[in-house]
Design a protein around this motif. Structure first.
Motif, PDB file in Angstrom:
ATOM      1  N   GLU A  77      86.013  57.804 -28.603  1.00 23.03           N
ATOM      2  CA  GLU A  77      85.655  58.748 -29.673  1.00 23.03           C
ATOM      3  C   GLU A  77      84.236  59.213 -29.435  1.00 23.03           C
ATOM      4  OE1 GLU A  77      87.395  59.817 -32.212  1.00 23.03           O
ATOM      5  OE2 GLU A  77      89.046  58.420 -32.484  1.00 23.03           O
ATOM      6  N   TYR A 132      84.236  68.850 -26.308  1.00 25.01           N
ATOM      7  CA  TYR A 132      84.972  68.460 -27.510  1.00 25.01           C
ATOM      8  C   TYR A 132      86.390  67.988 -27.165  1.00 25.01           C
ATOM      9  CZ  TYR A 132      87.303  69.013 -32.040  1.00 25.01           C
ATOM     10  OH  TYR A 132      88.033  68.812 -33.174  1.00 25.01           O
ATOM     11  N   GLN A 191      88.534  63.828 -25.310  1.00 28.36           N
ATOM     12  CA  GLN A 191      89.519  62.797 -25.641  1.00 28.36           C
ATOM     13  C   GLN A 191      90.942  63.275 -25.355  1.00 28.36           C
ATOM     14  OE1 GLN A 191      90.245  61.230 -29.644  1.00 28.36           O
ATOM     15  NE2 GLN A 191      89.312  59.338 -28.917  1.00 28.36           N
ATOM     16  N   PHE A 192      91.180  64.545 -25.652  1.00 25.99           N
ATOM     17  CA  PHE A 192      92.489  65.129 -25.364  1.00 25.99           C
ATOM     18  C   PHE A 192      92.752  65.088 -23.853  1.00 25.99           C
ATOM     19  CE2 PHE A 192      94.865  69.208 -24.463  1.00 25.99           C
ATOM     20  CZ  PHE A 192      96.098  68.768 -24.923  1.00 25.99           C
TER      21      PHE A 192
END
Lengths: 221, 417
Positions: free
Chosen positions: B416, B313, B316-317
């Motif tokens: 994304e 999850y 992207q960070f």
């Protein structure tokens, strides 16, 4: 920034796709570059290679006269931190951090900026993009134009030589689009080199040099 | 990158739904693990202490020619050898303690014979218990473990407010009246408390007092039982049975088998008085251990999957951090710290809740153990070791999962979902 015979090939469904085809180009410093091209022409791939985000399949890329293919992760990361600022179409701000903290984030790994300087420097940067009244606002509380200006301030946090922008105005209206390009244009006078990938014709009004990318080949307009 | 800077990054993400959920799951799993580890270790410890207890693990009953019983004292490692009349204590219901009937408490003081010097360490340097003297526990609870509840039911409980400071009773006298209907030769005795001892050191109940061996002999009958039978004329008759075995205490449970062999050489058949159902003890140890192992596997799997999902999850960070110039090492350290902080906070919360709940309910829940001086405690050292192991595991899987993510191009991470 110098590209020497750069190619990038992707494999998709056992088929080879040549996103960039033997691109050679040397970018001059303190110029505003606009790279134009249709969807799928390889613009994002090119900009990712320039930003040290993607490695080319072939060819050499020199950044500040360093062959980046010889660098390990630590060295690449350091070069990315000190020389490149990235601006994305969808801003990619951390939704859990306010505007000020988003700008501070890149400074944490820069030993040249002391912890006591960070806040004032970030405030200054946000002031330079006219967001001094939005320091404590979270991305959700900001408009698209404001978010992109926070992203610009973040890209400038470590005072990099190159600012690389991937469709920076893709999610903005015309008024905000012009404001962003004006801001970027101003940066060239402060010693920054701006490379913008965009579909927008407006960017041509601000760019010093416009490049076209078609079927993986780069050419002057 | 400084430690404080890492905390700066993770401080913004600790309140996310995922991390709160991870914390809640960890609290739940820690509770189950702590219960299982407490049960396994404490029951194992109790078994070992019970085994080495004077009146259980260290004692033997020997049957043989009583004329040869003097030879038993000559065997190495035998502390004392007496009639098995001395094996079990006398129960005394001293009236002086009977003013708590409203709590459903039944007065019951167990009187043990003081069989050999230094059997217990008595306060004030007292070395011997003279006739008419009595030594009681420092924390003295002169009641039965069973209390009568409303409705006449019995329950096991130790009412902490009724535990008496044994020292405060020194000089007090208590009258013991023998059951002369059973044996008219028995005498009564006035017993004066002259000192105290630590009942936990010798694994005796909180109501166990020691008296002089001769006094014990005078107030306890030699008759062990009265057996009824029907004779050839169809009449009901009774026959007295007397204590006829030897009660032997060895110096260490390790030497028990040696003494049994030596007893056999002089014509005595000996057996241990340790009669607790070993399968029951085994269940007490094995079942929690089994639960611990199963829980540990579940914990490791749940944590692995949760961190795997969380790291995915976070792709992207992580991609943004890479684009900003963070190295792989810095990202791994920051995200490992995040998971460590969540785990640490969950652990501390669990430990506080667990300790509070445990000590609030343990006296009632484990009344029998508490009463018998086998108090159950939280094995903090084991729990700390468990925490360290889990920390190492969390750091390892965080590093492993992020490294797997790093095999992708940064441009892939930035996309994304």
């Amino acid at each position: 920034m110098k590209l020497d015979n750069i190619s990038k090939i992707f494999n998709a469904h056992s088929e080879e796709i040549k996103a960039l085809d033997s691109v050679s180009y040397e970018f001059e410093k303190q110029k505003f570059y606009a790279i134009m091209g249709h969807s799928g022409s390889g613009k994002t791939t090119l900009i990712n290679i320039l930003g040290l985000i993607t490695k080319p399949t072939q060819g050499k890329y020199y950044l500040n006269d360093i062959d980046v293919s010889t660098l390990n992760d630590e060295e690449l990361s350091r070069l990315r931190m000190s020389s490149i600022g990235f601006i994305f179409q969808d801003f990619k701000l951390d939704e859990h951090m306010n505007a000020l903290d988003n700008v501070i984030l890149p400074m944490l790994i820069n030993k040249k900026i002391s912890p006591s300087e960070r806040v004032s420097l970030a405030q200054e940067l946000l002031k330079s993009v006219n967001l001094d009244n939005r320091l404590k606002h979270f991305p959700k509380e900001l408009s698209g134009g404001e978010q992109q200006r926070v992203a610009i301030a973040r890209a400038l946090a470590n005072n990099p030589e190159y600012i690389i922008c991937d469709e920076p105005t893709g999610n903005l209206d015309e008024k905000n689009e012009r404001m962003v390009f004006e801001l970027l244009k101003e940066l060239t006078s402060n010693g920054h080199t701006i490379i913008v990938v965009s579909h927008s014709e407006i960017v041509k009004e601000f760019a010093d040099i416009v490049l076209n990318l078609q079927a993986g080949k780069l050419s002057d307009e | 990158m400084r430690f404080l800077d890492r905390l700066f990054i993770i401080s913004h993400r600790l309140k996310t739904k995922q991390n709160i959920l991870l914390g809640i799951i960890m609290v739940f799993l820690f509770v189950v693990l702590m219960i299982a580890i407490t049960a396994s270790i404490e029951f194992s410890r109790i078994k070992n202490r019970y085994m080495s207890s004077l009146f259980t693990g260290q004692s033997l009953i020997a049957y043989g020619d009583s004329n040869n019983s003097f030879k038993i004292d000559e065997i190495d490692h035998v502390l004392t050898s007496v009639s098995d009349k001395f094996r079990n204590p006398i129960s005394a219901d001293f009236e002086e303690f009977s003013n708590n009937s409203d709590l459903g408490l039944e007065v019951a003081v167990e009187l043990y014979p003081y069989l050999y010097p230094d059997e217990i360490e008595i306060s004030d340097g007292i070395k011997d218990i003279k006739p008419g003297e009595m030594v009681c526990p420092k924390e003295f609870y002169p009641y039965s473990l069973y209390r009568t509840e409303d409705g006449g039911n019995y329950s096991e409980a130790v009412i902490k407010s009724q535990i008496i400071d044994g020292e405060s009773l020194i000089g007090q006298e208590y009258y013991y009246e023998s059951d002369k209907e059973w044996d008219s030769s028995l005498k009564d005795a006035t017993l004066k408390i002259v000192g105290t001892y630590d009942n936990k050191a010798v694994n005796l109940p909180m109501n166990a007092c020691f008296i002089n061996r001769d006094t014990f002999d005078e107030i306890k009958s030699d008759i062990s039982a009265m057996v009824g039978y029907i004779d050839e004329n169809g009449e009901e008759k009774f026959e007295y049975q007397y204590y006829n075995a030897q009660f032997i205490i060895v110096d260490d449970v390790k030497n028990r088998d040696y003494v049994i062999d030596e007893l056999a050489n002089i014509g005595f058949t000996a057996e241990s008085t340790y009669t607790t159902d070993s399968s029951q003890i085994l269940i007490l140890i094995v079942v929690p251990l089994f639960i611990f192992c199963i829980t540990a596997i579940i914990v490791l799997t749940v944590i692995y999957n949760f961190i795997r999902k969380k790291i995915t999850y976070y792709h992207q960070f992580i991609g943004v951090l890479k684009s900003l110039g963070y190295s792989n090492k810095e990202i791994i350290r920051s995200l490992s710290l995040e998971n460590i902080v969540i785990c640490f906070v969950s652990y501390i919360i669990t430990l506080i809740i667990y300790s509070l709940v445990f000590y609030t309910i343990s006296t009632d829940l484990f009344a029998e153990f508490y009463y018998s001086s086998f108090s159950i405690n939280i094995p903090y050292l084991s729990i700390i070791i468990l925490f360290v192991v889990l920390m190492v595991y969390i750091v390892f899987i965080t590093k492993y999962r992020i490294n797997r993510l790093f095999k992708n191009d940064i441009s892939v991470l930035l996309k994304e979902d």
